[in-house]
Design a protein around this motif. Structure first.
Motif, PDB file in Angstrom:
ATOM      1  N   ALA A   8      53.441   1.712 -54.825  1.00 20.59           N
ATOM      2  CA  ALA A   8      54.690   1.068 -55.257  1.00 20.59           C
ATOM      3  C   ALA A   8      55.888   1.765 -54.620  1.00 20.59           C
ATOM      4  O   ALA A   8      56.826   1.109 -54.135  1.00 20.59           O
ATOM      5  CB  ALA A   8      54.803   1.111 -56.776  1.00 20.59           C
ATOM      6  N   ARG A   9      55.837   3.111 -54.601  1.00 26.33           N
ATOM      7  CA  ARG A   9      56.935   3.854 -53.997  1.00 26.33           C
ATOM      8  C   ARG A   9      57.027   3.566 -52.499  1.00 26.33           C
ATOM      9  O   ARG A   9      58.103   3.398 -51.943  1.00 26.33           O
ATOM     10  CB  ARG A   9      56.734   5.352 -54.230  1.00 26.33           C
ATOM     11  CG  ARG A   9      58.043   6.113 -54.224  1.00 26.33           C
ATOM     12  CD  ARG A   9      57.853   7.535 -54.630  1.00 26.33           C
ATOM     13  NE  ARG A   9      57.147   8.283 -53.588  1.00 26.33           N
ATOM     14  CZ  ARG A   9      57.137   9.601 -53.513  1.00 26.33           C
ATOM     15  NH1 ARG A   9      57.754  10.313 -54.417  1.00 26.33           N
ATOM     16  NH2 ARG A   9      56.491  10.232 -52.555  1.00 26.33           N
ATOM     17  N   TYR A  10      55.850   3.480 -51.902  1.00 25.35           N
ATOM     18  CA  TYR A  10      55.778   3.191 -50.464  1.00 25.35           C
ATOM     19  C   TYR A  10      56.355   1.804 -50.159  1.00 25.35           C
ATOM     20  O   TYR A  10      57.174   1.617 -49.274  1.00 25.35           O
ATOM     21  CB  TYR A  10      54.315   3.287 -50.044  1.00 25.35           C
ATOM     22  CG  TYR A  10      53.975   2.773 -48.671  1.00 25.35           C
ATOM     23  CD1 TYR A  10      54.023   3.618 -47.571  1.00 25.35           C
ATOM     24  CD2 TYR A  10      53.593   1.451 -48.475  1.00 25.35           C
ATOM     25  CE1 TYR A  10      53.704   3.156 -46.313  1.00 25.35           C
ATOM     26  CE2 TYR A  10      53.265   0.978 -47.222  1.00 25.35           C
ATOM     27  CZ  TYR A  10      53.324   1.833 -46.144  1.00 25.35           C
ATOM     28  OH  TYR A  10      53.005   1.365 -44.903  1.00 25.35           O
ATOM     29  N   GLU A  11      55.910   0.819 -50.958  1.00 22.53           N
ATOM     30  CA  GLU A  11      56.374  -0.558 -50.734  1.00 22.53           C
ATOM     31  C   GLU A  11      57.859  -0.686 -51.039  1.00 22.53           C
ATOM     32  O   GLU A  11      58.594  -1.387 -50.352  1.00 22.53           O
ATOM     33  CB  GLU A  11      55.582  -1.537 -51.604  1.00 22.53           C
ATOM     34  CG  GLU A  11      54.110  -1.638 -51.264  1.00 22.53           C
ATOM     35  CD  GLU A  11      53.847  -2.450 -50.005  1.00 22.53           C
ATOM     36  OE1 GLU A  11      54.635  -3.356 -49.715  1.00 22.53           O
ATOM     37  OE2 GLU A  11      52.851  -2.153 -49.320  1.00 22.53           O
ATOM     38  N   GLY A  12      58.291   0.001 -52.120  1.00 23.28           N
ATOM     39  CA  GLY A  12      59.716  -0.010 -52.455  1.00 23.28           C
ATOM     40  C   GLY A  12      60.520   0.633 -51.334  1.00 23.28           C
ATOM     41  O   GLY A  12      61.594   0.156 -50.963  1.00 23.28           O
ATOM     42  N   GLY A  13      59.992   1.733 -50.795  1.00 20.35           N
ATOM     43  CA  GLY A  13      60.649   2.414 -49.682  1.00 20.35           C
ATOM     44  C   GLY A  13      60.760   1.513 -48.478  1.00 20.35           C
ATOM     45  O   GLY A  13      61.756   1.543 -47.750  1.00 20.35           O
ATOM     46  N   GLU A  14      59.742   0.696 -48.305  1.00 22.44           N
ATOM     47  CA  GLU A  14      59.740  -0.232 -47.167  1.00 22.44           C
ATOM     48  C   GLU A  14      60.958  -1.158 -47.241  1.00 22.44           C
ATOM     49  O   GLU A  14      61.587  -1.433 -46.232  1.00 22.44           O
ATOM     50  CB  GLU A  14      58.433  -1.053 -47.214  1.00 22.44           C
ATOM     51  CG  GLU A  14      58.235  -2.000 -46.068  1.00 22.44           C
ATOM     52  CD  GLU A  14      57.494  -1.363 -44.897  1.00 22.44           C
ATOM     53  OE1 GLU A  14      56.773  -0.388 -45.117  1.00 22.44           O
ATOM     54  OE2 GLU A  14      57.675  -1.841 -43.781  1.00 22.44           O
ATOM     55  N   ILE A  15      61.289  -1.612 -48.472  1.00 24.68           N
ATOM     56  CA  ILE A  15      62.413  -2.558 -48.589  1.00 24.68           C
ATOM     57  C   ILE A  15      63.746  -1.809 -48.646  1.00 24.68           C
ATOM     58  O   ILE A  15      64.766  -2.322 -48.214  1.00 24.68           O
ATOM     59  CB  ILE A  15      62.243  -3.503 -49.813  1.00 24.68           C
ATOM     60  CG1 ILE A  15      63.209  -4.685 -49.770  1.00 24.68           C
ATOM     61  CG2 ILE A  15      62.449  -2.789 -51.116  1.00 24.68           C
ATOM     62  CD1 ILE A  15      62.633  -5.915 -49.197  1.00 24.68           C
ATOM     63  N   LEU A  16      63.720  -0.584 -49.178  1.00 19.57           N
ATOM     64  CA  LEU A  16      64.987   0.126 -49.344  1.00 19.57           C
ATOM     65  C   LEU A  16      65.298   1.069 -48.184  1.00 19.57           C
ATOM     66  O   LEU A  16      66.449   1.425 -47.971  1.00 19.57           O
ATOM     67  CB  LEU A  16      64.975   0.926 -50.666  1.00 19.57           C
ATOM     68  CG  LEU A  16      64.845   0.057 -51.922  1.00 19.57           C
ATOM     69  CD1 LEU A  16      64.675   0.915 -53.159  1.00 19.57           C
ATOM     70  CD2 LEU A  16      66.043  -0.858 -52.084  1.00 19.57           C
ATOM     71  N   TRP A  24      67.121  -7.710 -45.353  1.00 22.77           N
ATOM     72  CA  TRP A  24      66.889  -8.706 -46.406  1.00 22.77           C
ATOM     73  C   TRP A  24      67.907  -8.573 -47.536  1.00 22.77           C
ATOM     74  O   TRP A  24      68.441  -9.566 -48.027  1.00 22.77           O
ATOM     75  CB  TRP A  24      65.471  -8.561 -46.960  1.00 22.77           C
ATOM     76  CG  TRP A  24      64.468  -9.347 -46.176  1.00 22.77           C
ATOM     77  CD1 TRP A  24      63.553  -8.873 -45.293  1.00 22.77           C
ATOM     78  CD2 TRP A  24      64.311 -10.768 -46.195  1.00 22.77           C
ATOM     79  NE1 TRP A  24      62.836  -9.910 -44.755  1.00 22.77           N
ATOM     80  CE2 TRP A  24      63.264 -11.076 -45.292  1.00 22.77           C
ATOM     81  CE3 TRP A  24      64.945 -11.806 -46.883  1.00 22.77           C
ATOM     82  CZ2 TRP A  24      62.851 -12.381 -45.062  1.00 22.77           C
ATOM     83  CZ3 TRP A  24      64.522 -13.106 -46.660  1.00 22.77           C
ATOM     84  CH2 TRP A  24      63.484 -13.375 -45.757  1.00 22.77           C
ATOM     85  N   LEU A  25      68.156  -7.335 -47.944  1.00 21.16           N
ATOM     86  CA  LEU A  25      69.119  -7.134 -49.035  1.00 21.16           C
ATOM     87  C   LEU A  25      70.530  -7.542 -48.600  1.00 21.16           C
ATOM     88  O   LEU A  25      71.288  -8.119 -49.384  1.00 21.16           O
ATOM     89  CB  LEU A  25      69.095  -5.675 -49.502  1.00 21.16           C
ATOM     90  CG  LEU A  25      67.831  -5.273 -50.279  1.00 21.16           C
ATOM     91  CD1 LEU A  25      67.900  -3.822 -50.700  1.00 21.16           C
ATOM     92  CD2 LEU A  25      67.639  -6.165 -51.519  1.00 21.16           C
ATOM     93  N   LEU A  26      70.861  -7.250 -47.359  1.00 20.49           N
ATOM     94  CA  LEU A  26      72.171  -7.661 -46.846  1.00 20.49           C
ATOM     95  C   LEU A  26      72.286  -9.183 -46.817  1.00 20.49           C
ATOM     96  O   LEU A  26      73.329  -9.750 -47.172  1.00 20.49           O
ATOM     97  CB  LEU A  26      72.380  -7.115 -45.435  1.00 20.49           C
ATOM     98  CG  LEU A  26      72.934  -5.689 -45.342  1.00 20.49           C
ATOM     99  CD1 LEU A  26      72.972  -5.232 -43.890  1.00 20.49           C
ATOM    100  CD2 LEU A  26      74.335  -5.626 -45.950  1.00 20.49           C
ATOM    101  N   ALA A  27      71.202  -9.836 -46.407  1.00 21.23           N
ATOM    102  CA  ALA A  27      71.206 -11.302 -46.378  1.00 21.23           C
ATOM    103  C   ALA A  27      71.388 -11.859 -47.792  1.00 21.23           C
ATOM    104  O   ALA A  27      72.150 -12.818 -48.010  1.00 21.23           O
ATOM    105  CB  ALA A  27      69.910 -11.814 -45.761  1.00 21.23           C
TER     106      ALA A  27
END
Lengths: 255, 321
Positions: A8-16, A24-27
């Motif tokens: 989860a931390r790894y995947e979260g890190g991937e997005i953050l 993606w977050l900027l979009a």
């Protein structure tokens, strides 16, 4: 730390932490900004009352969260497979269930980031923060299972379909179908077919629940069945994703 | 003690296509086994089957004596994998990535463990380097370190020396040799580089078109090089001739119009050809195959090595000339 938490931390890190995730977050921020400007600047939309505006913005946040979760879900399986990262992951001692829960955890972290991103917009369009609390509560309670169901369903498609592109198209079409009664307008939704579809559609359920809580001021308890449906869909999508990770004759999981 | 990996009679279908027909393979503890074969021969599918990632149609796979499809999750920690594509995460440092992987394997390691692993693969100078900034060779070495993170008893490597410079390649082969000899790790090395195989492998298995066409100790297979013959055939081989599979004549490989056979040590070639002709084999020409691993590999996989002179021609009357 358990494998699930690590993933989860790894995947979260991937997005953050990765440039792709930040894009993606900027979009998402750009879409929310545009909608906020529309709500404030449009003469017709400016007639909407505070609660309706907040509800619309919350619905948009759920939709964006579902799209991001679907993209993450496809990437978590088909994307990782195409990058050669799924094979070593499935060959580790981490149970399939942990891998799946970890990846869902990553999507939950991305959704948390999305809610945090949406909060100032909800505050701004609602002016003086009115209805902000109810909107955030609705997002967390109803948005979370819907977003995670979209992510788990996309993971199942990503594992089953041969290419990431096919899985992404299939996931987005499924999301569009889920949102179609909302897009088709209130007249269809008043028909028996529309009401029936609304009753079982988790996306409609979440939007209707937000509407009932924020605009109509109904209690949270009265929306319990909608929450139950959303959670049931999450369970179904999770089971499908778990099933898609089991080895079967004629299908290679990782290559 | 159960073998780290044993595969017998493996047949695998992918979709409607059978990709493995009859694969056999064994990797013992303390042994480096080379898995050779042309592109598309089924090496990666064999690895996937060994890891329990697909269900075979027939045959059986045993990892440490257990079916990998039914084995416990913890058993997978006993296997280290270096896949063909490294699949590393670009936004993590090498040290963070190894610690993350150790958690997945259920055997967390601290900074000392990370340093030891990186040192083992020659990356100790760059623990804080983002993997995105690693060269191709460094990425391969990091993938090897990832495979070693849980102290595996079986190491499976798919083209591990791709992208490594000669020094890195030599170092990696030395590491594999040490792991096998000093720690008793069984190593399955899947590669196209025959020089690497000759340098470190004790045993090889050669796949061609989804079948194991040769399997055994490398020196034994090389030693029999002079006893392999390629037969040009004028038609199909009669079914009754399958008895040549048993000693002293062994059919290694057969394609349209050709067969590769190996004679027992004490068999006079002329006697063997007469026996085959008598059994109905439409032999038109016999050529002895060259020795050496490259020649063995090329002949087993259906490709031609440097042409050798014919040692026997068969007259239209069926006599040896």
């Amino acid at each position: 730390m358990s494998p699930s938490a690590a993933i989860a931390r790894y995947e979260g890190g991937e997005i953050l932490a990765s440039p792709r995730g930040l894009a993606w977050l900027l979009a998402a921020a750009a879409v929310l900004s545009s909608f906020a400007l529309l709500l404030i600047g449009s003469t017709e939309l400016g007639l909407l009352d505070n609660a309706q505006v907040v509800c619309g913005m919350a619905g948009l946040a759920v939709a964006l969260g579902a799209v991001i979760a679907a993209v993450m879900g496809v990437d978590a399986m088909a994307g990782e497979r195409e990058r050669g990262a799924l094979l070593p992951l499935l060959a580790t001692a981490a149970p399939r269930r942990s891998i799946l829960l970890g990846k869902l955890g990553g999507q939950a972290l991305a959704w948390a980031a999305m809610v945090a991103l949406a909060a100032p917009y909800l505050w701004a369009v609602g002016s003086t923060g009115q209805n902000l609390g109810m909107a955030l509560l609705g997002l967390v309670l109803f948005g979370t299972p819907v977003v995670l169901a979209a992510g788990a369903g996309a993971m199942a498609l990503g594992a089953l379909l041969h290419s990431a592109r096919a899985a992404l198209v299939a996931s987005l079409i499924t999301l569009l179908l889920a949102a179609s009664p909302l897009l088709l307008g209130p007249s269809l939704r008043q028909s028996a077919l529309g009401r029936g579809f609304d009753a079982v559609n988790p996306f409609s359920g979440a939007i209707n629940a937000l509407d009932a809580m924020i605009v109509d001021g109904e209690s949270l308890l009265s929306q319990g069945w909608k929450l139950t449906f959303a959670v049931a869909w999450l369970m179904v999508a999770y089971a499908a994703a778990l099933g898609s990770l089991q080895p079967r004759a004629g299908r290679d999981l990782a290559t | 003690m159960a073998l780290p990996l044993l595969i017998e009679g493996l047949r695998v279908r992918r979709g409607f296509r059978t990709v493995l027909h009859d694969v056999r393979l064994r990797v013992a503890a303390g042994e480096v086994c080379g898995l050779l074969g042309p592109n598309g021969a089924g090496k990666t599918t064999t690895i996937a089957a060994a890891l329990g990632l697909l269900v075979p149609e027939t045959g059986h796979v045993r990892l440490f004596g257990e079916d990998p499809l039914d084995a416990s999750d913890g058993m997978r920690a006993r296997v280290g994998l270096v896949p063909e594509r490294d699949g590393l995460t670009d936004w993590m440092t090498a040290a963070d990535y190894l610690q993350y992987w150790a958690v997945l394997q259920g055997r967390p390691i601290g900074p000392e463990g990370v340093t030891a692993l990186l040192s083992e693969v020659g990356l100790d100078a760059s623990p804080d380097l983002l993997t995105a900034r690693c060269s191709q060779g460094m990425r391969r070495r990091l993938a090897v370190a990832r495979a070693l993170v849980a102290g595996p008893e079986l190491l499976i490597l798919d083209e591990p020396t791709n992208g490594l410079d000669p020094r890195g390649r030599r170092r990696l082969l030395g590491l594999l040799h040490r792991l096998a000899r000093q720690r008793g790790v069984g190593v399955l090395l899947c590669t196209h580089l025959l020089g690497d195989v000759e340098r470190v492998c004790d045993r090889i298995a050669v796949l061609a078109a989804g079948r194991t066409v040769a399997e055994g100790p490398l020196q034994d297979l090389l030693g029999r090089g002079g006893n392999r013959y390629r037969l040009r055939l004028g038609g199909s081989v009669p079914k009754m001739a399958l008895c040549v599979d048993s000693a002293p004549v062994r059919l290694l490989h057969q394609t349209q119009g050709e067969a590769l056979v190996e004679l027992g040590a004490n068999v006079a070639p002329e006697t063997a050809w007469r026996a085959l002709l008598f059994a109905g084999w439409p032999i038109q020409e016999v050529r002895r195959e060259a020795g050496g691993l490259e020649a063995l590999y090329l002949s087993l996989t259906g490709a031609r090595a440097e042409p050798q002179p014919a040692v026997a021609d068969v007259t239209p009357d069926g006599d040896l000339a």
